[in-house]
Write an enzyme that holds these catalytic residues in place. Structure first.
Site, PDB file in Angstrom:
ATOM      1  N   ASP A 343      59.273 100.994 -16.773  1.00 36.66           N
ATOM      2  CA  ASP A 343      59.185 100.126 -15.608  1.00 36.66           C
ATOM      3  C   ASP A 343      58.609  98.752 -15.974  1.00 36.66           C
ATOM      4  O   ASP A 343      57.989  98.575 -17.013  1.00 36.66           O
ATOM      5  CB  ASP A 343      58.304 100.751 -14.525  1.00 36.66           C
ATOM      6  CG  ASP A 343      56.871 100.978 -14.985  1.00 36.66           C
ATOM      7  OD1 ASP A 343      56.689 101.435 -16.137  1.00 36.66           O
ATOM      8  OD2 ASP A 343      55.944 100.704 -14.216  1.00 36.66           O
ATOM      9  N   GLU A 344      58.832  97.803 -15.099  1.00 42.90           N
ATOM     10  CA  GLU A 344      58.215  96.475 -15.129  1.00 42.90           C
ATOM     11  C   GLU A 344      58.299  95.784 -16.496  1.00 42.90           C
ATOM     12  O   GLU A 344      57.275  95.405 -17.079  1.00 42.90           O
ATOM     13  CB  GLU A 344      56.755  96.558 -14.664  1.00 42.90           C
ATOM     14  CG  GLU A 344      56.632  96.911 -13.193  1.00 42.90           C
ATOM     15  CD  GLU A 344      55.234  96.724 -12.650  1.00 42.90           C
ATOM     16  OE1 GLU A 344      55.072  96.056 -11.617  1.00 42.90           O
ATOM     17  OE2 GLU A 344      54.288  97.265 -13.276  1.00 42.90           O
TER      18      GLU A 344
END
Length: 586
Positions: A343-344
């Protein structure tokens, strides 16, 4: 003489019981009506108690099973027998029961498991049937050990008082609506001792939750001791007293199995890996840099919060280290799911690296960098017989993502956290299984502000809620928000079948041992019921008003069991059930 002793004992117990039952003020008639039903949380799918009869529980009460050789069932049977005989829960509002001295004390519960070898994996049968007759032995039957544990919990909640009394003339058939019902705990931003994790697992089991998603490491610290890569924790943890050894992991995993809770590890990568740079600075880009340089726009940040660092997918050394990590984690955790994060990905972080800069200058893209990473790690994880869970970003991020062809649907599950129902719809309509952790409903850290030290949102003289006081995902997610959330809202019948369940998430930027229980409970109990038996009554109406009284009672029992769950109402509301509701639209 023995018969006379039993008779005298029964007379004494009857006298104590009558005094006990008379000690509870029942309030108004409406309150008495509402208090008449016994409380079980989460509410069973099918619960029948037509006579509302109760009997004494024998002080020699036993639980028997022909599957006592199963170590996890054996542990559960012994645990619940001790709890049932010693808890003596005093309800905040006493159930109205029909008690007769002619009903003999309940002396035993027989547990029958038809498939004791079924492992605690996703989708295992957790159904059970419980019959407590007005005379004779109670019977609990389940297909699996894990269903039997759910039934033992229900039975324990049907016992209360001192001396202990138990509801009789009861029949329960129960089974969860969703197979995946979890709690995610981040142990990187702040450290939690092993005892905190064990207590959380205990509370999860009480609420019939079955997945402890352990977000072990992040940019802030790497607390897990790995035999093949000891320097990661030696240099990347907050200290030798804030690490999880292999023995700690084994204890947590075994404790989870004893309580019917899977322990699902997450090693987030390639983002959120700044702590790896303390051991291997050459494989981490933008490590130890200021996360949001002055005068730069938000898209040009190096991280989404303080604590920078991404693994470099173009450095071969990255995979030497990472494969050692993955190998060790899969050995330590027998759980068939492996959470690989992803993620991210923040473009600014990768852009600081000369190797990646060169790749981009030749026409490459950051999405291709992520594709290289996924294609270099996913096959290895799959070779270890794991199903891989990624955060949704790997497919849905606006800037850095991979193609669905890189994520085989039969091997990959996506966990959603953004945009509520919309992202759930995007994932399942693409054919992927999904675990729902919407930050709009299930993030337990929201509403407590932000942890940056000079956030000007706090310099506000008007008292307004500008930017939610600095909290990106504010406001605070109340138990009502959580209870009323329908995780399959807007999906077709076929799409809804791809929703495995949900998880609440406690990110720990502003949480540690001092607030752990109150941040999780009883809000997570609300999710537990909505995922177990739903949030609607038999007519299809949302039942959160009725659930309020039951959740008050359940919170009180959790507190008596050592779980520091926060209150949801004043005690006056508890003692006057229904009087704190409203019938007015707001």
């Amino acid at each position: 003489m023995q018969a006379m002793y039993c008779t005298n004992t029964m007379v004494l117990e009857m006298a104590l019981l009558i005094l006990y039952l008379l000690s509870f003020p029942m309030g108004n008639v409406e309150g008495a009506k509402r208090a008449s039903a016994i409380n079980v949380w989460p509410k069973p799918r099918n619960f029948s108690w037509p006579s509302q009869q109760a009997a004494l529980l024998s002080p020699d009460f036993t639980i028997t099973t022909s599957n006592a050789h199963h170590r996890h069932l054996f542990a559960a049977v012994n645990r619940y027998r001790r709890l049932i005989l010693t808890e003596h829960h005093r309800p905040l509002v006493n159930p109205v029961v029909n008690f007769s001295a002619k009903v003999p004390p309940l002396s035993s519960l027989a547990v029958t498991v038809f498939d004791p070898l079924a492992p605690l994996h996703h989708g295992v049968d957790e159904s059970y049937s419980l019959a407590i007759p007005t005379s004779g032995s109670a019977n609990l039957t389940a297909q699996t050990v894990w269903g039997a544990m759910r039934g033992l919990e229900t039975f324990s909640q049907l016992v209360w008082g001192k001396p202990s009394i138990v509801a009789v003339g009861v029949f329960v058939w129960d089974s969860p609506l969703f197979a995946h019902r979890g709690v995610m705990l981040d142990t990187s931003r702040n450290y939690y001792p092993v005892e905190d994790i064990l207590r959380t697992i205990s509370a999860m089991s009480m609420n019939k939750l079955n997945v402890f998603h352990w977000h072990i490491a992040d940019s802030q610290s790497f607390p897990l001791v790995l035999p093949s890569e000891p320097s990661l924790s030696e240099k990347g943890s907050y200290g030798s007293d804030m690490q999880y050894s292999p023995a700690d992991v084994s204890r947590i995993v075994e404790y989870g199995l004893d309580h019917g809770v899977r322990v699902l590890p997450e090693i987030d990568a390639p983002g959120h890996t700044g702590s790896w740079a303390l051991a291997y600075p050459e494989i981490v880009t933008c490590a130890n840099m200021f996360w949001w340089p002055a005068q730069s726009d938000w898209p040009d940040r190096l991280a989404s919060e303080p604590g920078t660092g991404h693994l470099n997918p173009l450095n071969p050394k990255t995979y030497e280290v990472l494969k050692n990590v993955i190998h060790d984690v899969t050995i330590l955790f027998p759980e068939p799911f492996y959470h690989a994060g992803a993620d991210e990905i923040v473009p600014g972080c990768w852009k600081t690296d000369p190797i990646i800069q060169s790749f981009l200058s030749k026409g490459g893209t950051l999405s291709q960098v992520l594709e290289i990473f996924v294609n270099s790690t996913l096959p290895y994880i799959l070779s270890l017989n794991k199903t891989v869970v990624y955060w949704e970003d790997v497919l849905l991020d606006d800037t850095v993502k991979v193609q669905s062809t890189d994520l085989p649907k039969e091997d990959v599950i996506l966990q959603t956290w953004n945009n509520g129902h919309d992202n759930t719809k995007l994932i399942v309509s693409s054919g992927y299984r999904v675990i729902v952790s919407s930050s709009d409903f299930y993030y337990l850290d929201c509403g407590h502000g932000d942890f940056t030290g000079n956030n000007s949102n706090y310099d506000n003289q008007t008292g307004s809620s500008t930017a939610n006081g600095g909290s990106w995902c504010g406001p605070f997610k109340t138990w009502q928000n959580i209870y009323n959330y329908d995780i399959t809202y807007g999906l077709t019948e076929q799409e809804a079948k791809l929703v495995l369940g949900g998880e609440v998430a406690l990110w720990s930027e502003q949480a540690d041992s001092t607030v752990l229980d109150a941040r999780i409970w009883p809000r997570t109990s609300a999710m537990a019921e909505s995922l177990w038996s739903g949030n609607r009554d038999s007519s299809g109406m949302k039942r959160y008003a009725e659930a309020t009284d039951r959740l008050n009672e359940w919170r009180g029992r959790m507190v008596s069991r050592g779980i520091g769950a926060e209150p949801i109402q004043p005690l006056w509301c508890v003692r006057n059930p229904g009087m704190c509701n409203t019938v007015h639209p707001i």
